[in-house]
Design a protein around this motif. Structure first.
Motif, mmCIF file in Angstrom:
data_model
loop_
_atom_site.group_PDB
_atom_site.id
_atom_site.type_symbol
_atom_site.label_atom_id
_atom_site.label_comp_id
_atom_site.label_asym_id
_atom_site.label_seq_id
_atom_site.Cartn_x
_atom_site.Cartn_y
_atom_site.Cartn_z
ATOM 1 N N UNK A 65 4.671 -33.746 -33.717
ATOM 2 C CA UNK A 65 5.604 -32.646 -34.493
ATOM 3 C C UNK A 65 6.237 -31.979 -34.462
ATOM 4 N N UNK A 66 7.348 -31.692 -33.789
ATOM 5 C CA UNK A 66 8.823 -32.162 -34.233
ATOM 6 C C UNK A 66 9.277 -32.264 -34.918
ATOM 7 N N UNK A 67 10.351 -31.029 -35.103
ATOM 8 C CA UNK A 67 11.338 -31.293 -36.216
ATOM 9 C C UNK A 67 12.422 -32.273 -35.623
ATOM 10 N N UNK A 240 -2.341 -31.946 -31.794
ATOM 11 C CA UNK A 240 -2.270 -31.405 -33.033
ATOM 12 C C UNK A 240 -2.323 -32.098 -34.754
ATOM 13 N N UNK A 241 -3.248 -32.469 -35.190
ATOM 14 C CA UNK A 241 -3.321 -33.771 -36.192
ATOM 15 C C UNK A 241 -3.413 -33.010 -37.743
ATOM 16 N N UNK A 242 -1.592 -32.786 -38.216
ATOM 17 C CA UNK A 242 -1.190 -32.195 -39.394
ATOM 18 C C UNK A 242 -0.571 -33.010 -40.086
ATOM 19 N N UNK A 243 -1.105 -34.362 -40.829
ATOM 20 C CA UNK A 243 -0.832 -34.910 -41.787
ATOM 21 C C UNK A 243 -0.719 -34.258 -42.660
ATOM 22 N N UNK A 244 -1.067 -33.459 -43.409
ATOM 23 C CA UNK A 244 0.003 -32.842 -44.423
ATOM 24 C C UNK A 244 1.335 -32.217 -44.667
ATOM 25 N N UNK A 245 1.821 -31.340 -43.506
ATOM 26 C CA UNK A 245 3.108 -31.689 -42.128
ATOM 27 C C UNK A 245 4.034 -32.745 -42.413
ATOM 28 N N UNK A 247 4.368 -36.758 -42.231
ATOM 29 C CA UNK A 247 4.233 -38.192 -42.558
ATOM 30 C C UNK A 247 3.678 -38.997 -41.844
ATOM 31 N N UNK A 248 4.376 -39.442 -41.013
ATOM 32 C CA UNK A 248 4.163 -40.236 -39.642
ATOM 33 C C UNK A 248 2.760 -40.301 -39.363
ATOM 34 N N UNK A 249 2.221 -39.192 -39.466
ATOM 35 C CA UNK A 249 0.842 -38.957 -39.471
ATOM 36 C C UNK A 249 -0.602 -39.605 -40.150
ATOM 37 N N UNK A 250 0.320 -39.550 -40.916
ATOM 38 C CA UNK A 250 -0.977 -40.393 -42.197
ATOM 39 C C UNK A 250 -0.903 -41.901 -41.710
ATOM 40 N N UNK A 251 -0.081 -42.611 -40.584
ATOM 41 C CA UNK A 251 -0.493 -44.078 -40.083
ATOM 42 C C UNK A 251 -1.923 -44.270 -39.580
ATOM 43 N N UNK A 252 -1.897 -43.277 -39.219
ATOM 44 C CA UNK A 252 -3.281 -43.072 -37.921
ATOM 45 C C UNK A 252 -4.473 -43.290 -39.506
ATOM 46 N N UNK A 253 -5.849 -44.592 -38.447
ATOM 47 C CA UNK A 253 -6.531 -44.533 -39.142
ATOM 48 C C UNK A 253 -7.729 -42.881 -38.616
ATOM 49 N N UNK A 254 -7.721 -42.122 -38.863
ATOM 50 C CA UNK A 254 -8.167 -40.642 -38.334
ATOM 51 C C UNK A 254 -10.207 -41.392 -37.411
ATOM 52 N N UNK A 255 -10.723 -42.315 -38.533
ATOM 53 C CA UNK A 255 -12.095 -43.114 -37.481
ATOM 54 C C UNK A 255 -11.615 -42.983 -36.533
ATOM 55 N N UNK A 446 -10.211 -19.735 -45.317
ATOM 56 C CA UNK A 446 -10.739 -21.162 -45.895
ATOM 57 C C UNK A 446 -9.548 -22.106 -46.568
ATOM 58 N N UNK A 447 -8.510 -22.120 -45.574
ATOM 59 C CA UNK A 447 -7.255 -23.246 -45.961
ATOM 60 C C UNK A 447 -7.184 -24.087 -44.559
ATOM 61 N N UNK A 448 -7.895 -25.241 -44.295
ATOM 62 C CA UNK A 448 -7.635 -26.311 -43.189
ATOM 63 C C UNK A 448 -6.567 -26.664 -42.832
ATOM 64 N N UNK A 449 -5.386 -26.734 -43.806
ATOM 65 C CA UNK A 449 -4.069 -26.848 -43.542
ATOM 66 C C UNK A 449 -3.518 -25.927 -43.031
ATOM 67 N N UNK A 450 -4.385 -24.719 -42.561
ATOM 68 C CA UNK A 450 -2.914 -24.333 -41.481
ATOM 69 C C UNK A 450 -2.706 -24.315 -40.987
ATOM 70 N N UNK A 451 -3.486 -24.564 -39.761
ATOM 71 C CA UNK A 451 -3.554 -25.178 -38.592
ATOM 72 C C UNK A 451 -4.077 -26.979 -37.584
ATOM 73 N N UNK A 452 -3.309 -26.526 -36.872
ATOM 74 C CA UNK A 452 -4.110 -28.294 -36.042
ATOM 75 C C UNK A 452 -5.779 -27.110 -35.657
#
Length: 455
Positions: A65-67, A240-245, A247-255, A446-452
């Motif tokens: 999750x680093x820059x 910390x799974x934050x694929x909306x932040x 992109x590389x985390x989107x490679x994971x199959x969340x199952x 109500x925002x699930x995309x704020x934190x892990x």
């Protein structure tokens, strides 16, 4: 640790901050101006903690999750050093460089992606500009064992480095393949042995639980292998799974990610494993040998939490240098730009590459003190907070205490007139327990995309 109903505990898995800062980075904004930041630098008298961000990596670790900036071009790395030097020169125009330096840290990226002579060049320049280093200064570097050699270690020894943190994450080959970080145990052991050979007496190993294909059994084996390295400290982070932040985390199959109840089982076992093998838990995700200075700091109430995790070097003014770096004073946070072109343009114009930050109100300052004490010591000394901040704790934090009642009812914390204490099982949920004191949390309900997720 007593037996836990992990399925029942899973209900606590919700988005929440890790509280490396308060207010969190989501509250950083443009209202905190460059001019205000310079004023803080100019007027500062505290001791200094210097953080230098070296953002380059050769390839992506998909969990990260680093820059970071991915490159294989040597000229990009050497050009960045020239900009770092210019940034340090500009800093010297705005703060007293004779203030005592009590902490220095290389973070990344992969700092040891740089050659030995380049690392030497950076530290030499910093020391020339900031000459007053404490004899007890903590001088440290994050290291990827896959990029580490003896010439680099000689530079670290020359400059008095005394703490090294090795990234491991997981030793399981299947997990390593999925996260795009192949790092056999032998490579890590060789890196640790090299550091020991040159007298590094404080070695940290980073592990992560919650990664794809991790199981309770596979992580038990990783813990056993990590233990054979005999690190002085370990940091065992919840992924910390934050694929909306990222992109590389989107490679994971969340199952393939372990469920919250499995993660809780893993972390409970981790605590039991290290405590039965001579380590003690520090804060929410660190373990250390009992002789480590972290424990004397806890006894004195001097353990602190910042962007580098837990440290004994509190009360210093953290100066962030380099792309995306974050600085911290008692009443502000300041972050450099994340964009390399903007970073270079600012420095070319003779300005610090500051982009945004936040100036703490008195309420922020109070809540920061309470949350950080809870995160560091698993307790809050109510009477001390009242005395230092001139408040009636139960009146000021009536809403928070009401929210905490569910944790009291579940025997996870105890609340008296003197103290709030988190029980051993409650430490698994320390982020959840800190959240009621966070005045900003209602914005993100109500925002699930704020934190892990906290669990």
């Amino acid at each position: 640790m007593s037996n836990i109903d992990f399925e029942k505990f899973s209900k606590y898995s919700k988005p929440g901050p890790r509280y490396t800062s308060y207010p969190t980075a989501l509250e950083f904004n443009d209202d905190f101006t460059y001019e205000r930041y310079l004023k803080y630098l100019d007027e500062g008298t505290d001791k200094l903690s210097l953080y230098i961000h070296l953002p380059f990596c050769r390839s992506a670790c998909y969990f990260c999750g680093c820059n970071v900036v991915f490159t294989s071009k040597e000229e990009k790395l050497s050009q960045y050093i020239e900009y770092l030097k210019k940034e340090i020169d500009i800093l010297a125009e705005h703060l007293d460089t004779n203030r005592e330096v009590i902490q220095f840290h290389f973070g990344g990226g992969t700092p040891t992606f740089y050659k030995a002579f380049e690392l030497d060049e950076i530290v030499t320049y910093v020391k020339k500009t900031f000459p007053n280093w404490s004899k007890d200064a903590e001088v440290s570097c994050e290291i990827d064992p896959r990029f580490f050699n003896e010439d680099q270690m000689k530079v670290f020894q020359k400059h008095g480095f005394n703490r090294i943190s090795f990234g491991v994450q997981d030793f399981d080959p299947k997990v390593q393949q999925e996260i795009h970080r192949i790092q056999p145990y032998e490579i890590t052991k060789a890196a640790v042995d090299l550091a020991r050979k040159y007298g590094i007496n404080s070695i940290n190993v980073d592990l992560i639980y919650g990664l794809p294909y991790q199981t309770f059994e596979s992580f038990k084996k990783t813990l056993q292998e990590a233990f054979t390295l005999s690190p002085d400290r370990l940091a065992v982070f919840n992924y910390a799974h934050v694929p909306w932040m990222k992109k590389t985390m989107r490679k994971f199959d969340e199952t393939t990610l372990p469920a919250p109840d499995v993660k809780l089982q893993i972390f409970q076992y981790t605590i039991d494993f290290f405590e039965s093998n001579g380590y003690k838990m520090v804060g929410m995700d660190h373990f250390a040998k009992p002789e480590d200075e972290l424990f004397s700091a806890i006894a004195k109430g001097e353990l602190h939490r910042n962007f580098q995790g837990y440290t004994t070097k509190g009360g210093a003014n953290l100066i962030g240098i380099g792309l995306t770096s974050i600085g911290e004073g008692s009443h502000y946070y300041a972050q450099n730009t994340k964009d390399m072109k903007a970073y270079e343009a600012a420095i070319e114009a003779g300005k610090l590459p500051f982009e945004r930050g936040v100036e703490l109100s008195e309420d922020d300052y109070l809540r920061k003190a309470v949350i950080m004490e809870l995160m560091a010591n698993f307790s809050i000394d109510i009477k001390r907070v009242e005395k230092e901040h001139g408040i009636d704790f139960k009146e000021y934090f009536a809403d928070a205490l009401e929210e905490l009642q569910e944790f009291v009812d579940a025997d996870l914390i105890t609340v008296t007139d003197e103290k709030i204490s988190v029980g051993t099982t409650g430490t698994l949920l320390i982020r959840n327990i800190a959240m009621p004191f966070d005045a900003y949390m209602h914005q993100y309900g109500g925002n699930k995309k704020s934190f892990s997720k906290t669990v």
